[in-house]
Design a protein around this motif. Structure first.
Motif, PDB file in Angstrom:
ATOM      1  N   UNK A  75      16.344-116.394 -95.984  1.00 12.39           N
ATOM      2  CA  UNK A  75      16.573-117.052 -95.028  1.00 12.39           C
ATOM      3  C   UNK A  75      15.965-116.722 -93.713  1.00 12.39           C
ATOM      4  N   UNK A  76      15.869-115.634 -92.997  1.00 10.08           N
ATOM      5  CA  UNK A  76      15.335-114.805 -92.223  1.00 10.08           C
ATOM      6  C   UNK A  76      13.863-115.510 -92.379  1.00 10.08           C
ATOM      7  N   UNK A  77      13.086-115.290 -93.403  1.00 12.90           N
ATOM      8  CA  UNK A  77      11.677-115.542 -93.497  1.00 12.90           C
ATOM      9  C   UNK A  77      11.494-116.970 -93.336  1.00 12.90           C
ATOM     10  N   UNK A  78      12.378-117.841 -93.519  1.00 11.31           N
ATOM     11  CA  UNK A  78      12.281-119.499 -93.367  1.00 11.31           C
ATOM     12  C   UNK A  78      12.583-119.711 -91.876  1.00 11.31           C
ATOM     13  N   UNK A  79      13.467-119.267 -91.242  1.00 15.52           N
ATOM     14  CA  UNK A  79      14.155-119.497 -90.149  1.00 15.52           C
ATOM     15  C   UNK A  79      13.138-119.028 -88.944  1.00 15.52           C
ATOM     16  N   UNK A  80      12.876-117.727 -88.896  1.00 17.07           N
ATOM     17  CA  UNK A  80      11.954-117.260 -87.901  1.00 17.07           C
ATOM     18  C   UNK A  80      10.833-118.011 -87.722  1.00 17.07           C
ATOM     19  N   UNK A  81       9.740-118.361 -88.734  1.00 17.88           N
ATOM     20  CA  UNK A  81       8.812-118.984 -88.249  1.00 17.88           C
ATOM     21  C   UNK A  81       9.195-120.646 -87.713  1.00 17.88           C
ATOM     22  N   UNK A  82      10.198-121.064 -88.354  1.00 17.87           N
ATOM     23  CA  UNK A  82      10.748-122.441 -87.822  1.00 17.87           C
ATOM     24  C   UNK A  82      10.949-122.374 -86.196  1.00 17.87           C
ATOM     25  N   UNK A  83      11.606-121.396 -85.676  1.00 20.32           N
ATOM     26  CA  UNK A  83      12.106-121.286 -84.323  1.00 20.32           C
ATOM     27  C   UNK A  83      11.422-120.118 -83.527  1.00 20.32           C
ATOM     28  N   UNK A  84      10.099-119.531 -83.824  1.00 21.41           N
ATOM     29  CA  UNK A  84       9.680-118.645 -82.940  1.00 21.41           C
ATOM     30  C   UNK A  84       9.610-118.897 -81.581  1.00 21.41           C
ATOM     31  N   UNK A  85       9.132-119.916 -81.152  1.00 20.08           N
ATOM     32  CA  UNK A  85       9.257-120.533 -79.811  1.00 20.08           C
ATOM     33  C   UNK A  85      10.519-120.215 -78.794  1.00 20.08           C
ATOM     34  N   UNK A  86      11.375-120.971 -79.430  1.00 19.22           N
ATOM     35  CA  UNK A  86      12.813-120.903 -78.765  1.00 19.22           C
ATOM     36  C   UNK A  86      13.511-119.479 -79.008  1.00 19.22           C
TER      37      UNK A  86
END
Length: 341
Positions: A75-86
């Protein structure tokens, strides 16, 4: 009996995030309200109400984020690229407000207005970024082959902006009711007016976000009884206690503020956030990367989860005990001239 380790860790992370939102939420709210205060003395008192606890409140963000990485690495590997900027925006805001907190008290007098502004800017930026992350999480993440497959700015939509503005208002409500609890005299009266105004805005945004969520994702709508075949009352009724809890919280805030209460408005604001959190959990559980990967699929091996749980069983009570002790020691009112220097 075998422990359901993925479920236990999902619960631990959920509780950590909730504690972060409630505890750091009110001190972010104090910073959000800074531009509305009337004097430097009032801002000093506002800052001193959170001085003993603000950095400890952020412990729960570390526990939630670190727990997600360790317990649910997929989940971390999916969510972090999705929300890097915020996420970077949020961290920048938290760093800025932390620096401003120290420099405002210790810097030269001529620099105080600048650091006062930076404390407010950092608080608003962190809260707004958290709202963008939350909105992006609710609307869902595009996943293919257990990897993030969406675009860099998928999190930036009218819906996520609505959620972000709503969260800023909600944190403002927490901050205002906290100040009602911790301050006296004129500042208590100002906090009362801020709480009433923030309560109205929070109620409007909460209603708008709730209705918009039913449009943004059909799965969430179906769980609340809104399907293509129509409205299913039997599915909605058991969940109706959740919005009623939020309504009760808003009523407590309103009546508490009208009666110039000190503690009840904060309790009402907490109920509003508990209602919103329960509503979110109802919408996306058991997904940790909505709406593609559930917590069991994303979990680390049981031997790793068990080892981490063993350590957490010792550390978590210490954190909870220390947090409770700090709040108890600094439980009184904060007056001008007393506090952090």
């Amino acid at each position: 009996m075998t422990l359901d380790l993925p479920l236990i860790w999902a619960g631990l992370i959920a509780v950590s995030v909730l504690l972060y939102v409630l505890l750091d939420g009110f001190d972010l709210g104090v910073g959000i309200l800074f531009p509305f205060s009337h004097s430097q003395e009032d801002r000093d008192v506002m800052m001193n109400t959170v001085a003993p606890v603000w950095d400890g409140n952020e412990t729960w963000l570390v526990l939630g984020g670190g727990g997600l990485l360790a317990a649910f690495p997929l989940a971390y590997s999916i969510l972090m690229p999705a929300f890097y900027l915020p996420v970077v925006m949020m961290l920048a805001g938290l760093i800025l407000r932390g620096v401003a907190f120290e420099f405002r008290f210790r810097g030269q007098r001529r620099g105080r207005p600048f650091w006062t502004a930076m404390f407010a800017v950092g608080s608003i930026l962190a809260a707004f970024a958290q709202g963008l992350i939350l909105g992006g999480f609710i609307q869902g993440v595009e996943v293919a082959g257990n990897r993030f497959a969406g675009g860099t700015f998928d999190w930036f939509t009218p819906y996520t902006l609505l959620v972000a503005f709503g969260l800023v208002c909600g944190y403002g409500l927490l901050g205002a009711t906290w100040l009602m609890w911790k301050t006296t005299d004129a500042l208590h009266g100002d906090a009362r007016r801020w709480a009433l105004f923030a309560g109205v805005l929070t109620a409007l945004f909460l209603l708008a976000v709730s209705l918009s969520t039913l449009v943004v994702h059909p799965l969430v709508a179906a769980r609340w009884g809104w399907t293509g075949a129509g409205f299913e009352l039997g599915r909605f009724l058991p969940l109706s206690l959740i919005p009623l809890l939020g309504l009760l919280g808003l009523v407590i805030v309103g009546f508490g503020a009208a009666r110039r209460s000190h503690v009840w408005p904060f309790a009402g604001a907490v109920l509003v956030f508990l209602s919103g959190y329960a509503g979110l959990a109802t919408g996306f559980f058991p997904y940790v990367a909505p709406y593609a990967v559930d917590f069991r699929t994303a979990a680390a091996p049981d031997n790793a989860l068990g080892l981490m749980l063993f350590g957490t069983a010792f550390i978590l009570p210490l954190i909870l005990g220390y947090t409770a002790w700090v709040y108890w020691v600094f439980r009184g009112k904060v007056t001008p001239g007393a506090g952090y220097h």
